[in-house]
Enzyme design. Structure first.
Site, PDB file in Angstrom:
ATOM      1  N   ARG A 174       0.819  -1.227   0.000  1.00  0.00           N
ATOM      2  CA  ARG A 174       0.000   0.000   0.000  1.00  0.00           C
ATOM      3  C   ARG A 174       0.850   1.275   0.000  1.00  0.00           C
ATOM      4  NH1 ARG A 174      -2.490  -3.471  -1.276  1.00  0.00           N
ATOM      5  NH2 ARG A 174      -4.450  -4.310  -0.468  1.00  0.00           N
ATOM      6  N   SER A 226     -11.162  -1.210   3.235  1.00  0.00           N
ATOM      7  CA  SER A 226     -10.470  -1.479   4.503  1.00  0.00           C
ATOM      8  C   SER A 226     -10.011  -0.162   5.112  1.00  0.00           C
ATOM      9  CB  SER A 226      -9.248  -2.362   4.259  1.00  0.00           C
ATOM     10  OG  SER A 226      -9.674  -3.598   3.752  1.00  0.00           O
ATOM     11  N   GLU A 301      -5.387   3.104   6.337  1.00  0.00           N
ATOM     12  CA  GLU A 301      -5.121   2.982   4.893  1.00  0.00           C
ATOM     13  C   GLU A 301      -5.856   4.139   4.185  1.00  0.00           C
ATOM     14  OE1 GLU A 301      -5.727  -0.936   3.206  1.00  0.00           O
ATOM     15  OE2 GLU A 301      -6.298  -0.061   1.275  1.00  0.00           O
TER      16      GLU A 301
HETATM   17  C1  FAD Z   1     -15.825  -1.389  -1.421  1.00  0.00           C
HETATM   18  C2  FAD Z   1     -14.368  -1.070  -1.546  1.00  0.00           C
HETATM   19  C3  FAD Z   1     -13.465  -2.099  -1.777  1.00  0.00           C
HETATM   20  C4  FAD Z   1     -12.087  -1.825  -1.891  1.00  0.00           C
HETATM   21  N1  FAD Z   1     -11.236  -2.864  -2.128  1.00  0.00           N
HETATM   22  C5  FAD Z   1      -9.906  -2.607  -2.249  1.00  0.00           C
HETATM   23  C6  FAD Z   1      -8.984  -3.677  -2.504  1.00  0.00           C
HETATM   24  O1  FAD Z   1      -9.338  -4.839  -2.631  1.00  0.00           O
HETATM   25  N2  FAD Z   1      -7.665  -3.359  -2.603  1.00  0.00           N
HETATM   26  C7  FAD Z   1      -7.211  -2.075  -2.486  1.00  0.00           C
HETATM   27  O2  FAD Z   1      -5.984  -1.869  -2.595  1.00  0.00           O
HETATM   28  N3  FAD Z   1      -8.066  -1.059  -2.246  1.00  0.00           N
HETATM   29  C8  FAD Z   1      -9.387  -1.279  -2.127  1.00  0.00           C
HETATM   30  N4  FAD Z   1     -10.263  -0.241  -1.890  1.00  0.00           N
HETATM   31  C9  FAD Z   1      -9.743   1.131  -1.716  1.00  0.00           C
HETATM   32  C10 FAD Z   1      -9.723   1.976  -3.010  1.00  0.00           C
HETATM   33  O3  FAD Z   1     -10.699   1.528  -3.918  1.00  0.00           O
HETATM   34  C11 FAD Z   1      -8.357   1.934  -3.695  1.00  0.00           C
HETATM   35  O4  FAD Z   1      -7.389   2.440  -2.820  1.00  0.00           O
HETATM   36  C12 FAD Z   1      -8.354   2.763  -5.000  1.00  0.00           C
HETATM   37  O5  FAD Z   1      -7.226   2.418  -5.746  1.00  0.00           O
HETATM   38  C13 FAD Z   1      -8.380   4.271  -4.771  1.00  0.00           C
HETATM   39  O6  FAD Z   1      -8.556   4.903  -6.035  1.00  0.00           O
HETATM   40  P1  FAD Z   1      -9.394   6.278  -6.131  1.00  0.00           P
HETATM   41  O7  FAD Z   1      -9.367   6.754  -7.525  1.00  0.00           O
HETATM   42  O8  FAD Z   1     -10.727   6.123  -5.513  1.00  0.00           O
HETATM   43  O9  FAD Z   1      -8.471   7.205  -5.217  1.00  0.00           O
HETATM   44  P2  FAD Z   1      -8.997   8.364  -4.249  1.00  0.00           P
HETATM   45  O10 FAD Z   1      -9.690   7.757  -3.090  1.00  0.00           O
HETATM   46  O11 FAD Z   1      -9.721   9.388  -5.023  1.00  0.00           O
HETATM   47  O12 FAD Z   1      -7.616   8.979  -3.754  1.00  0.00           O
HETATM   48  C14 FAD Z   1      -6.753   8.228  -2.914  1.00  0.00           C
HETATM   49  C15 FAD Z   1      -5.445   9.025  -2.755  1.00  0.00           C
HETATM   50  O13 FAD Z   1      -4.776   9.069  -4.019  1.00  0.00           O
HETATM   51  C16 FAD Z   1      -4.627  10.426  -4.446  1.00  0.00           C
HETATM   52  N5  FAD Z   1      -4.836  10.419  -5.908  1.00  0.00           N
HETATM   53  C17 FAD Z   1      -5.846   9.836  -6.604  1.00  0.00           C
HETATM   54  N6  FAD Z   1      -5.635   9.992  -7.929  1.00  0.00           N
HETATM   55  C18 FAD Z   1      -4.479  10.696  -8.068  1.00  0.00           C
HETATM   56  C19 FAD Z   1      -3.727  11.172  -9.181  1.00  0.00           C
HETATM   57  N7  FAD Z   1      -4.113  10.988 -10.443  1.00  0.00           N
HETATM   58  N8  FAD Z   1      -2.584  11.843  -8.924  1.00  0.00           N
HETATM   59  C20 FAD Z   1      -2.147  12.069  -7.668  1.00  0.00           C
HETATM   60  N9  FAD Z   1      -2.836  11.663  -6.563  1.00  0.00           N
HETATM   61  C21 FAD Z   1      -3.979  10.966  -6.771  1.00  0.00           C
HETATM   62  C22 FAD Z   1      -5.642  11.239  -3.679  1.00  0.00           C
HETATM   63  O14 FAD Z   1      -5.207  12.572  -3.527  1.00  0.00           O
HETATM   64  C23 FAD Z   1      -5.674  10.489  -2.354  1.00  0.00           C
HETATM   65  O15 FAD Z   1      -4.606  10.883  -1.542  1.00  0.00           O
HETATM   66  C24 FAD Z   1     -11.631  -0.482  -1.773  1.00  0.00           C
HETATM   67  C25 FAD Z   1     -12.540   0.547  -1.561  1.00  0.00           C
HETATM   68  C26 FAD Z   1     -13.900   0.264  -1.458  1.00  0.00           C
HETATM   69  C27 FAD Z   1     -14.879   1.396  -1.254  1.00  0.00           C
END
Ligand code: FAD
Length: 310
Positions: A174, A226, A301
């Site tokens: 992570r 998580s 996380e």
């Molecule tokens: C139901 C559910 C299940 C999940 N299962 C998993 C799993 O199995 N494994 C896992 O690893 N995660 C899981 N997650 C967590 C999440 O989906 C992941 O971490 C995902 O990759 C986050 O992507 P996002 O676009 O939503 O990022 P965001 O939540 O929008 O952002 C997360 C962070 O990244 C930064 N960020 C986002 N995009 C950029 C960019 N282009 N440039 C710079 N910074 C950026 C943001 O500023 C923030 O700090 C889950 C979440 C949910 C709700």
């Protein structure tokens, strides 16, 4: 902020004022963001980030908001929302997948499986954008995106475009380089390998099925996946946070509108009217219980934004 809005208009970049963070996060929590910018493609992300850098440097980047808890007070600085409606994803004949940072992670996995390319099937059903997945080295079922990333194009806080190769990206559990240094991820390149479409599609359905049993459907029950990271001991052994939390009796805890999901002790759900403060109070109690029982401190996380100090 008025100056920024003027320049966004001049550059034909969409934006909106006073957008509730409930609309931008899968937790559906958080006060209003003063200004949310919606670039339509990577070129507009670059323009928007450069304008913010000049006129309002403390800006935020949000992908799908599936790993974020936003403050109840809202966000005074601008937010650039990278999520794209029509995904910009291409796979060439050598299995090189190129995606804009705002492309959906699950869409990348789906297109790869349908095309007979293996390497990211484990991402099936992970919410969020591919840029967000790279930031936190998203993973599931024993694999992580860092295993297949061959290049990342990003914008530095000085406004320069920088290319990173896999050796520079510092992927670990992570974690990536982008948690140490501020960059806006623009494009991601992955290396996939040829495989049978049929077996990949069967595997994808299995992953989606396992996920629907283990996880909450965030469209129905808002959450951010998580809440805490798993523990990695000094010998490299992984101790799932969910097991520690369950043993510490956290499964029935709730605080205001925030509650621990009954099916998984490491997931905090918004039962309808949770505030960010409810989530933080509940998370504090969960952390304290695990600390009291196992003498270890869990680390979130989920990323917190808009809290002071962050
Ligand atoms: C139901 C559910 C299940 C999940 N299962 C998993 C799993 O199995 N494994 C896992 O690893 N995660 C899981 N997650 C967590 C999440 O989906 C992941 O971490 C995902 O990759 C986050 O992507 P996002 O676009 O939503 O990022 P965001 O939540 O929008 O952002 C997360 C962070 O990244 C930064 N960020 C986002 N995009 C950029 C960019 N282009 N440039 C710079 N910074 C950026 C943001 O500023 C923030 O700090 C889950 C979440 C949910 C709700």
């Amino acid at each position: 902020m008025k100056e920024l809005q003027k320049h966004l208009q001049l550059n034909n970049i969409s934006y909106a004022c006073d957008v509730p963070m409930t609309d931008l996060t899968t937790f559906q929590i958080g006060g209003p963001a003063a200004l949310v910018i919606y670039p339509r493609d990577v070129e507009q992300i670059i323009q928007a980030a450069r304008l913010c850098r000049e006129l309002s440097p403390d800006f935020y980047i949000v992908g799908r908001g599936s790993n974020i808890l936003a403050a109840d007070a809202g966000l005074a600085s601008p937010v650039i929302c990278t999520r794209q409606k029509s995904p910009d994803i291409h796979i060439d004949d050598d299995g090189i997948l190129r995606a804009a940072a705002g492309a959906s992670t699950d869409e990348c996995a789906k297109i790869a499986a349908h095309g007979g390319w293996s390497g990211i099937n484990f991402m099936s059903g992970i919410p969020g954008t591919i840029g967000g997945a790279v930031i936190g080295n998203a993973g599931a079922f024993g694999s992580q995106i860092g295993d297949v990333v061959v290049a990342v194009e990003a914008l530095s806080s000085q406004g320069q475009i920088v290319q990173f190769g896999p050796d520079q990206l510092k992927f670990s559990y992570r974690h990536s380089l982008f948690k140490e240094h501020v960059f806006t991820i623009l494009r991601v390149v992955l290396k996939l390998s040829a495989s049978s479409v049929r077996s990949l599609e069967t595997e994808r359905q299995e992953y989606l099925c396992l996920r629907s049993k283990k996880h909450v459907d965030y469209h129905v029950v808002p959450c951010a996946g998580s809440f805490f990271k798993n523990l990695i001991t000094s010998s490299g052994e992984r101790r799932p946070a969910g097991t520690l939390l369950e043993q510490a009796g956290c499964k029935t805890l709730r605080y205001g509108g925030a509650a621990v999901f009954e099916g998984h002790a490491n997931i905090i759900i918004n039962t309808g009217h949770a505030t960010a403060q409810d989530v933080l109070s509940l998370a504090d109690e969960m952390r304290s219980r695990v600390h009291a029982m196992f003498d270890v401190l869990l680390e979130p996380e989920v990323r917190m934004i808009g809290f002071n100090p962050e």
